[in-house]
Design a protein around this motif. Structure first.
Motif, mmCIF file in Angstrom:
data_model
loop_
_atom_site.group_PDB
_atom_site.id
_atom_site.type_symbol
_atom_site.label_atom_id
_atom_site.label_comp_id
_atom_site.label_asym_id
_atom_site.label_seq_id
_atom_site.Cartn_x
_atom_site.Cartn_y
_atom_site.Cartn_z
ATOM 1 N N GLN A 1 35.341 -2.677 6.712
ATOM 2 C CA GLN A 1 34.702 -3.601 5.816
ATOM 3 C C GLN A 1 35.236 -5.057 6.219
ATOM 4 O O GLN A 1 34.741 -5.978 5.729
ATOM 5 C CB GLN A 1 35.640 -3.671 4.272
ATOM 6 C CG GLN A 1 35.229 -2.393 3.448
ATOM 7 C CD GLN A 1 36.166 -2.528 2.127
ATOM 8 O OE1 GLN A 1 37.042 -1.620 2.031
ATOM 9 N NE2 GLN A 1 35.650 -3.216 1.119
ATOM 10 N N ALA B 1 28.326 -15.867 5.983
ATOM 11 C CA ALA B 1 28.051 -15.761 4.388
ATOM 12 C C ALA B 1 26.819 -16.265 3.986
ATOM 13 O O ALA B 1 26.294 -15.797 3.508
ATOM 14 C CB ALA B 1 29.662 -15.930 3.719
ATOM 15 N N TRP C 1 27.385 -14.507 -5.411
ATOM 16 C CA TRP C 1 28.490 -14.056 -4.634
ATOM 17 C C TRP C 1 29.618 -15.236 -4.442
ATOM 18 O O TRP C 1 29.320 -16.502 -4.645
ATOM 19 C CB TRP C 1 28.033 -13.821 -3.230
ATOM 20 C CG TRP C 1 26.917 -12.956 -3.286
ATOM 21 C CD1 TRP C 1 25.725 -13.142 -3.215
ATOM 22 C CD2 TRP C 1 27.206 -11.462 -3.170
ATOM 23 N NE1 TRP C 1 25.026 -11.830 -3.121
ATOM 24 C CE2 TRP C 1 25.987 -10.723 -3.049
ATOM 25 C CE3 TRP C 1 28.594 -10.670 -3.216
ATOM 26 C CZ2 TRP C 1 25.808 -9.428 -2.844
ATOM 27 C CZ3 TRP C 1 28.324 -9.192 -2.970
ATOM 28 C CH2 TRP C 1 27.028 -8.482 -3.132
ATOM 29 N N ARG D 1 39.845 -11.229 -4.372
ATOM 30 C CA ARG D 1 39.431 -9.785 -3.994
ATOM 31 C C ARG D 1 39.909 -8.755 -4.706
ATOM 32 O O ARG D 1 39.612 -7.995 -4.891
ATOM 33 C CB ARG D 1 39.222 -9.908 -2.380
ATOM 34 C CG ARG D 1 38.039 -8.912 -2.169
ATOM 35 C CD ARG D 1 38.296 -8.601 -0.721
ATOM 36 N NE ARG D 1 39.357 -7.619 -0.368
ATOM 37 C CZ ARG D 1 39.152 -6.302 -0.453
ATOM 38 N NH1 ARG D 1 37.899 -6.055 -0.565
ATOM 39 N NH2 ARG D 1 40.139 -5.298 -0.273
ATOM 40 N N ILE E 1 33.480 -12.369 -0.963
ATOM 41 C CA ILE E 1 33.468 -12.287 0.203
ATOM 42 C C ILE E 1 34.768 -12.991 0.688
ATOM 43 O O ILE E 1 34.964 -14.523 0.462
ATOM 44 C CB ILE E 1 32.294 -12.750 0.990
ATOM 45 C CG1 ILE E 1 31.171 -12.052 0.563
ATOM 46 C CG2 ILE E 1 32.371 -13.101 2.657
ATOM 47 C CD1 ILE E 1 30.415 -12.604 -0.494
ATOM 48 N N LEU F 1 36.207 -11.648 8.001
ATOM 49 C CA LEU F 1 35.496 -11.687 6.687
ATOM 50 C C LEU F 1 36.140 -10.078 6.023
ATOM 51 O O LEU F 1 35.988 -9.195 6.985
ATOM 52 C CB LEU F 1 34.194 -11.742 6.653
ATOM 53 C CG LEU F 1 33.676 -13.043 6.805
ATOM 54 C CD1 LEU F 1 32.050 -12.987 7.217
ATOM 55 C CD2 LEU F 1 33.943 -13.880 5.468
ATOM 56 N N LEU G 1 34.604 -7.515 3.396
ATOM 57 C CA LEU G 1 33.271 -7.655 2.546
ATOM 58 C C LEU G 1 33.004 -6.426 1.698
ATOM 59 O O LEU G 1 33.745 -5.368 1.966
ATOM 60 C CB LEU G 1 32.158 -7.282 3.532
ATOM 61 C CG LEU G 1 32.100 -8.535 4.789
ATOM 62 C CD1 LEU G 1 31.325 -8.157 5.905
ATOM 63 C CD2 LEU G 1 31.467 -9.627 4.383
ATOM 64 N N LEU H 1 27.671 -4.864 1.969
ATOM 65 C CA LEU H 1 27.231 -6.030 2.804
ATOM 66 C C LEU H 1 27.530 -5.962 4.137
ATOM 67 O O LEU H 1 27.179 -6.491 5.085
ATOM 68 C CB LEU H 1 28.028 -7.626 2.302
ATOM 69 C CG LEU H 1 27.497 -7.891 0.941
ATOM 70 C CD1 LEU H 1 28.254 -8.938 0.813
ATOM 71 C CD2 LEU H 1 26.189 -8.364 0.805
ATOM 72 N N PHE I 1 26.151 -8.046 7.764
ATOM 73 C CA PHE I 1 27.062 -8.979 8.308
ATOM 74 C C PHE I 1 27.345 -8.800 9.658
ATOM 75 O O PHE I 1 27.511 -9.342 10.620
ATOM 76 C CB PHE I 1 28.225 -8.981 7.253
ATOM 77 C CG PHE I 1 28.120 -10.051 6.356
ATOM 78 C CD1 PHE I 1 28.927 -11.437 6.324
ATOM 79 C CD2 PHE I 1 27.509 -9.692 5.205
ATOM 80 C CE1 PHE I 1 28.742 -12.370 5.324
ATOM 81 C CE2 PHE I 1 27.250 -10.803 4.067
ATOM 82 C CZ PHE I 1 27.972 -11.961 4.178
#
Length: 482
Positions: free
Chosen positions: A186, A200, A289, A310, A319, A337, A339, A343, A347
């Protein structure tokens, strides 16, 4: 024979380069037209006082560049492939009028209208956001770097998402120290925090889309989003952080929200839990987002670092953006990042198309540094050091700045706010402090629309505790002259 050739013994440029550049310019300006025969190299060399070997080298170079051609038994000519009437280059302006602005793309035009700088960045006392570089473990870092780059293993192209070993180390760190577990898959490594924000914005919003942005807020970040064509929807910040209720009422259909929940910069406040939950619910209900900028949450002096947004996001709308600029040093230029799983593919590909990869040797050295326990040890030492420097700052400022400023020093981060009294403008105070050999940023530089009282942002983390009092006395003296 060629009157435009002039050699100057007073310049550092070698003579063969002078001749080569002047011949090239003569061809481009039309003084030597296509098909013109040049004098024999022996004659031209004699006129210029050069050896024939040197002049032959000049002619061969210009042949390789396509300006000249050799014809068997006939000599050297200006290439016939060039236009017969080459356009003349205007070497000096024809008038005093400024040259016309170049034609740029929409993003280029927008970027020209803003600034990428927040102000002078000299390493002077009280420079905001400056870690204690004097306490960085250079010897350990050098060993990690040497181990990571041994035998040339860091010389190839890297994974577009970042080296797996670094992503694994970051995931381990987040799980243990931020109570925010994630899969290394991720994570996407970026060349700094701003590159993460750029990814982003490009991946999730189109030009003309709305983005919630805290006011006041980081200047370069707001300029970044403006340059990418996003509409900044400015949201006030109070003691509980971003006013989410007002944002939902005014801008319900925004595509993105940029927020600093753990510690707002520059005000230093924390986004309250009710507002975090409201923000998450808004994003879920509106298919929006949230970009969570967690830039220096490691440095909290009253308990453990706060959990990230998060970590309480059950719908995959956050994000998470982190970096090592404050925890280690700004020049490392490594961010990342975390994610939502859907995504990751987009990305990863977009990062590879734009950045290719962050330098592999830096990633591997950082992975070695984290994996060896050095990163966690460094953070523990810095938290203790910054707590000491923060206490020294508060103690000295309460005396030196009494009657001139009210000090607001949050329980986390690297900076404090000095709210000015007696109607002093922070812009004028900023100039006076720079003249005194110190540093600060005026709060007004961060304010976009919402009017705020005058204040200075002062970084205490980079100032030794024993120097705090004399430096603050010098700062107070600068303010006294206003």
């Amino acid at each position: 024979m060629l009157p435009f050739l002039r050699l100057d013994d007073g310049v550092a440029l070698p003579k063969f380069r002078q001749v080569q550049d002047q011949l090239r310019a003569a061809i481009l300006q039309g003084h030597l037209r296509a098909g013109t025969r040049l004098p024999a190299s022996r004659i031209l060399a004699g006129e210029l006082g050069l050896s024939r070997q040197t002049l032959v080298r000049v002619l061969e170079n210009l042949k390789a560049e396509g300006y000249l051609e050799a014809r068997q038994g006939a000599g050297t000519f200006v290439s016939a492939a060039l236009p017969r009437a080459a356009p003349k280059l205007r070497m000096t302006p024809a008038s005093d009028d400024p040259p016309a602005a170049p034609r740029l793309s929409r993003i280029g035009t927008l970027s020209r209208a803003v600034s990428a700088e927040i102000g002078p960045m000299e390493r002077k006392p009280f420079l905001p956001n400056q870690p204690a570089l004097d306490r960085f473990p250079f010897a350990i870092w050098r060993k990690c770097w040497n181990a990571a780059t041994r035998n040339g293993k860091a010389m190839g192209y890297g994974d577009v998402a970042g080296e797996l070993v670094l992503r694994q180390r970051i995931a381990e760190y987040l799980a243990v120290h931020r109570r925010d577990p994630c899969d290394p898959e991720q994570i996407v490594i970026t060349p700094g925090g701003h590159a993460a924000f750029t990814l982003a914005a490009l991946a999730l919003a189109d030009p003309g889309d709305d983005i919630w942005f805290e006011d006041p807020g980081p200047v370069t970040t707001s300029n970044l989003f403006r340059t990418l064509g996003l509409n900044l929807c400015l949201v006030d910040v109070d003691a509980d952080g971003m006013d989410v209720a007002v944002a939902m009422a005014r801008y319900p259909h925004a595509r993105l929200a940029f927020v600093m929940p753990s510690r707002h910069h520059p005000l230093g406040v924390t986004l309250s839990l009710p507002r975090r939950l409201a923000l998450l619910e808004w994003a879920r209900a509106n298919d929006a987002w949230i970009i969570e900028d967690d830039y220096d949450s490691e440095f909290r002096y009253d308990g453990a670092p706060l959990p990230s947004m998060r970590s309480i996001d059950s719908h995959g709308r956050v994000i998470y953006a982190g970096s090592f600029s404050k925890a280690l040093y700004p020049g490392i230029r490594v961010g990342y990042l975390v994610l939502p799983q859907p995504l990751v593919g987009a990305f990863r590909n977009l990062s590879g198309l734009i950045h290719r990869s962050v330098p592999v040797e830096t990633q591997l050295a950082l992975a070695e540094f984290i994996g060896g326990g050095h990163f966690a040890s460094h953070l523990r030492r810095m938290r203790s050091l910054y707590a000491e420097r923060r206490a020294a700052f508060i103690d000295a400022a309460s005396v030196s700045l009494s009657g001139r400023a009210r000090i607001d020093c949050s329980e986390s981060g690297l900076n404090a706010l000095a709210w000015l009294t007696d109607g002093v403008k922070d812009s004028a105070a900023h100039r006076a402090i720079l003249d005194a050999g110190l540093q600060c940023y005026p709060l007004s530089d961060y304010t976009i629309a919402t009017s705020r009282p005058a204040a200075l942002i002062l970084g205490y983390a980079g100032v030794p505790a024993e120097r705090m009092r004399p430096y603050l006395s010098r700062l107070a003296e600068a303010l006294s002259r206003l």
